[in-house]
Design a protein around this motif. Structure first.
Motif, PDB file in Angstrom:
ATOM      1  N   ASP A  19       0.750  -0.825  -0.151  1.00  0.00           N
ATOM      2  CA  ASP A  19      -0.445  -0.201  -0.265  1.00  0.00           C
ATOM      3  C   ASP A  19       0.961   1.403   0.011  1.00  0.00           C
ATOM      4  O   ASP A  19       1.492   1.456   0.696  1.00  0.00           O
ATOM      5  CB  ASP A  19      -1.042   0.206   1.392  1.00  0.00           C
ATOM      6  CG  ASP A  19      -1.641  -1.061   1.398  1.00  0.00           C
ATOM      7  OD1 ASP A  19      -2.238  -1.358   0.179  1.00  0.00           O
ATOM      8  OD2 ASP A  19      -2.441  -1.652   2.486  1.00  0.00           O
ATOM      9  N   ILE A  20       0.465   2.285  -1.257  1.00  0.00           N
ATOM     10  CA  ILE A  20       1.358   3.659  -0.747  1.00  0.00           C
ATOM     11  C   ILE A  20       0.156   4.963  -0.758  1.00  0.00           C
ATOM     12  O   ILE A  20      -1.876   4.392  -0.440  1.00  0.00           O
ATOM     13  CB  ILE A  20       2.103   4.165  -1.956  1.00  0.00           C
ATOM     14  CG1 ILE A  20       1.025   4.135  -3.193  1.00  0.00           C
ATOM     15  CG2 ILE A  20       3.026   2.712  -1.870  1.00  0.00           C
ATOM     16  CD1 ILE A  20       2.454   4.680  -4.087  1.00  0.00           C
ATOM     17  N   ASP A  21       0.410   5.569   0.275  1.00  0.00           N
ATOM     18  CA  ASP A  21      -0.305   6.625   0.368  1.00  0.00           C
ATOM     19  C   ASP A  21      -0.151   8.195  -0.737  1.00  0.00           C
ATOM     20  O   ASP A  21       1.240   8.186  -1.351  1.00  0.00           O
ATOM     21  CB  ASP A  21       0.059   7.306   1.910  1.00  0.00           C
ATOM     22  CG  ASP A  21      -1.318   8.249   1.790  1.00  0.00           C
ATOM     23  OD1 ASP A  21      -2.203   8.435   1.202  1.00  0.00           O
ATOM     24  OD2 ASP A  21      -1.020   9.633   3.197  1.00  0.00           O
ATOM     25  N   VAL A  22      -0.571   9.329  -1.269  1.00  0.00           N
ATOM     26  CA  VAL A  22      -0.634   9.887  -2.714  1.00  0.00           C
ATOM     27  C   VAL A  22      -1.795  11.308  -1.803  1.00  0.00           C
ATOM     28  O   VAL A  22      -2.180  11.452  -1.637  1.00  0.00           O
ATOM     29  CB  VAL A  22      -1.112   8.982  -3.711  1.00  0.00           C
ATOM     30  CG1 VAL A  22      -1.480  10.106  -4.784  1.00  0.00           C
ATOM     31  CG2 VAL A  22      -0.968   7.633  -3.996  1.00  0.00           C
ATOM     32  N   ILE A  23      -0.888  12.335  -2.232  1.00  0.00           N
ATOM     33  CA  ILE A  23      -1.359  13.708  -2.023  1.00  0.00           C
ATOM     34  C   ILE A  23      -1.074  13.996  -3.469  1.00  0.00           C
ATOM     35  O   ILE A  23       0.167  14.313  -3.698  1.00  0.00           O
ATOM     36  CB  ILE A  23      -0.406  14.468  -0.856  1.00  0.00           C
ATOM     37  CG1 ILE A  23      -0.732  13.885   0.347  1.00  0.00           C
ATOM     38  CG2 ILE A  23      -0.778  15.439  -1.128  1.00  0.00           C
ATOM     39  CD1 ILE A  23      -0.079  14.393   1.513  1.00  0.00           C
ATOM     40  N   ALA A  24      -1.879  14.125  -4.520  1.00  0.00           N
ATOM     41  CA  ALA A  24      -1.195  14.713  -6.004  1.00  0.00           C
ATOM     42  C   ALA A  24      -2.523  16.166  -5.585  1.00  0.00           C
ATOM     43  O   ALA A  24      -3.859  15.960  -5.822  1.00  0.00           O
ATOM     44  CB  ALA A  24      -1.618  14.015  -6.784  1.00  0.00           C
ATOM     45  N   GLN A  25      -1.872  17.195  -7.205  1.00  0.00           N
ATOM     46  CA  GLN A  25      -2.899  17.931  -7.327  1.00  0.00           C
ATOM     47  C   GLN A  25      -1.977  18.573  -8.088  1.00  0.00           C
ATOM     48  O   GLN A  25      -0.827  18.841  -8.515  1.00  0.00           O
ATOM     49  CB  GLN A  25      -2.452  19.174  -5.924  1.00  0.00           C
ATOM     50  CG  GLN A  25      -3.647  20.412  -6.236  1.00  0.00           C
ATOM     51  CD  GLN A  25      -3.234  21.286  -5.606  1.00  0.00           C
ATOM     52  OE1 GLN A  25      -3.455  20.880  -4.216  1.00  0.00           O
ATOM     53  NE2 GLN A  25      -3.121  23.530  -5.926  1.00  0.00           N
ATOM     54  N   ASN A  26      -2.764  18.842  -9.166  1.00  0.00           N
ATOM     55  CA  ASN A  26      -3.251  19.347 -10.840  1.00  0.00           C
ATOM     56  C   ASN A  26      -2.072  20.523 -10.515  1.00  0.00           C
ATOM     57  O   ASN A  26      -2.708  21.490  -9.909  1.00  0.00           O
ATOM     58  CB  ASN A  26      -4.041  19.212 -11.316  1.00  0.00           C
ATOM     59  CG  ASN A  26      -4.677  17.917 -11.781  1.00  0.00           C
ATOM     60  OD1 ASN A  26      -3.471  16.810 -11.902  1.00  0.00           O
ATOM     61  ND2 ASN A  26      -4.912  18.118 -12.828  1.00  0.00           N
ATOM     62  N   ASP A  27      -1.393  21.197 -11.819  1.00  0.00           N
ATOM     63  CA  ASP A  27      -0.432  22.144 -12.209  1.00  0.00           C
ATOM     64  C   ASP A  27       0.037  22.438 -10.084  1.00  0.00           C
ATOM     65  O   ASP A  27       0.279  21.700  -8.690  1.00  0.00           O
ATOM     66  CB  ASP A  27      -1.595  22.856 -12.120  1.00  0.00           C
ATOM     67  CG  ASP A  27      -0.643  24.613 -12.913  1.00  0.00           C
ATOM     68  OD1 ASP A  27       0.309  24.227 -13.208  1.00  0.00           O
ATOM     69  OD2 ASP A  27      -1.368  25.481 -12.476  1.00  0.00           O
TER      70      ASP A  27
END
Length: 449
Positions: free
Chosen positions: A386-394
């Motif tokens: 499992d991994i955690d993700v914080i993603a936001q375009n631009d």
């Protein structure tokens, strides 16, 4: 004294003819001399002057008058008077200009059609989009990053700061190094390893499709920004791992690594990159066995079709129903759990992926390329955990760091239990991003959970 009667008559003196300069007199300067002095004589009748002035004024006033009439017909409040509602400062006038540009009916009617004409006949892009060969499209800031001066050049850094100040904005932080090293130090105090992952730009790995220059039958070096090599060396000297998936050379016959009309990678190359990064993650940190993650071993990738025109076509703002660019069809690999549900990130994962649109593409439904098929799920699949993700375009230079700091300050420690943080962002951010400093004093002490 001679008698008057014996005086000889005095011949009359005739004055030379007077010539008005510019009317063909013998003393006039030549035509070439007048041009050098910036003087051009133009004869125009009064009636023609009035007619031309009237047409000019009509063109100027036609746009705001038609805008007001359209707003009135649609029951909208006119924006034209907003300029008188606020003091005429630099900020208020700039905001009025931007609002007026967005609401302009004339622009909406003319610009898409004119853009279609220019793009279809002359491969003309705009300030964001560059039209390459054979339907390939590129994002202009990426080309600027690649072909421009070194992003660490002190003169360039100074120019960027001055340009922001001249626009009435904050000075900004164009140098990426302080922000990256501060983040690395903050993570190091928690015993967390940082892996920096600037995604190579499309123009780096698909150069021939952009300009056509070069021998396509021979291997070619991957072009780089002049500051890339010293930047990587400095980061590694400070203990920051840098992941660079670009190949040493571009070889004939290789499949494309980027989608034709989009700024982002192909599903196939993204999966290849995910496996390469997974190997580096395992080398960088001694990850414990994925205890309690029995589902990780039973995950699978399911092929699904996805189709749309790329995001660079969107940037061209062509008319709806345009036929210049047909939708591109790709096959994405959606990562699913054993029961068939799409993959989801887990805050309990000991690897945190912080990313921008390269992480979101194929996973964020609003981007139009599918769901649960992006970089996060494929990295989890390659790691078998499992991994955690914080993603936001631009805004990859600061957006995810800022989001992480706000969550921690709000009481949610997204770094609890983490062993590795992968920070992915588009490499062009190194040259155009605002690397805002973050106060990492909000981080809990080492070992806190």
């Amino acid at each position: 004294m001679q008698p008057l009667g014996n005086m000889k008559p005095v011949p009359a003196v005739v004055a030379p003819p007077v010539h008005t300069p510019g009317h063909g007199g013998p003393t006039d300067p030549s035509h070439d001399e007048l041009l050098r002095r910036g003087i051009i004589h133009t004869d125009i009748s009064r009636g023609l002057a009035i007619a031309m002035t009237s047409v000019f004024l009509l063109i100027i006033f036609a746009v705001p008058i038609s805008q007001a009439l359209m707003e009135k017909a649609r029951g909208e409040e006119t924006m034209l008077l907003d300029v008188f509602k606020r003091a005429p400062t630099r900020e208020s006038l700039k905001q009025f200009e931007e609002d007026l540009d967005k609401a302009s009916y004339a622009k909406d009617a003319v610009q898409p059609r004119m853009q279609a004409l220019l793009t279809g006949l002359g491969r003309v892009g705009n300030k964001k989009a560059v039209v390459g060969l054979h339907g390939w499209l590129y994002y202009k800031p990426g080309i600027t990053y690649l072909g421009g001066p070194g992003f660490l050049d002190p003169n360039i850094l100074e120019v960027r700061v001055k340009a922001a100040l001249d626009e009435g904005e904050a000075a900004g932080h164009p140098d990426p190094r302080p922000a990256i090293l501060a983040f690395n130090d903050a993570l190091g105090k928690r015993g967390i390893k940082l892996i920096l992952f600037p995604v190579p730009d499309k123009a780096m790995l698909q150069p021939l499709e952009l300009h056509g220059r070069g021998d396509s039958s021979r291997p070619r070096e991957v072009p780089r920004n002049p500051s890339w090599v010293p930047f990587v060396a400095e980061m590694r000297a400070h203990g920051v791992a840098v992941f660079d998936p670009a190949p040493p050379t571009l070889n004939p016959g290789e499949p494309p690594r980027f989608m034709v009309q989009d700024t982002h990678w192909t599903p196939e190359w993204m999966d290849e990159v995910a496996h390469g990064l997974a190997r580096l993650v395992k080398e960088t940190a001694a990850l414990p066995p994925a205890i309690g993650q029995t589902s990780a071993a039973t995950r699978k990738a399911v092929a699904l079709p996805a189709e749309r025109v790329g995001d660079v076509v969107d940037m061209l703002k062509l008319p709806e129903g345009q036929t210049i660019f047909a939708p591109q069809r790709v096959t994405v690999q959606q990562v699913q759990e054993a029961n068939g549900t799409p993959w989801e990130p887990s805050p309990k994962g000991d690897v945190l992926l912080m990313g921008d649109s390269f992480t979101n593409v194929f996973s964020l439904d609003s981007m139009g390329w599918g769901t649960a098929a992006g970089f996060g799920p494929h990295l989890a699949l390659a790691l078998g955990r499992d991994i955690d993700v914080i993603a936001q375009n631009d805004s990859g230079a600061f957006a995810t760091r800022q989001a992480l700091a706000r969550e921690i300050a709000g009481g949610e420690d997204r770094l609890a239990g983490k062993k590795v943080v992968v920070w992915e962002f588009a490499s062009r951010e190194l040259a155009v991003g605002d690397w805002k400093p973050i106060d990492w004093n909000v981080l809990p002490a080492s070992g806190a959970h």
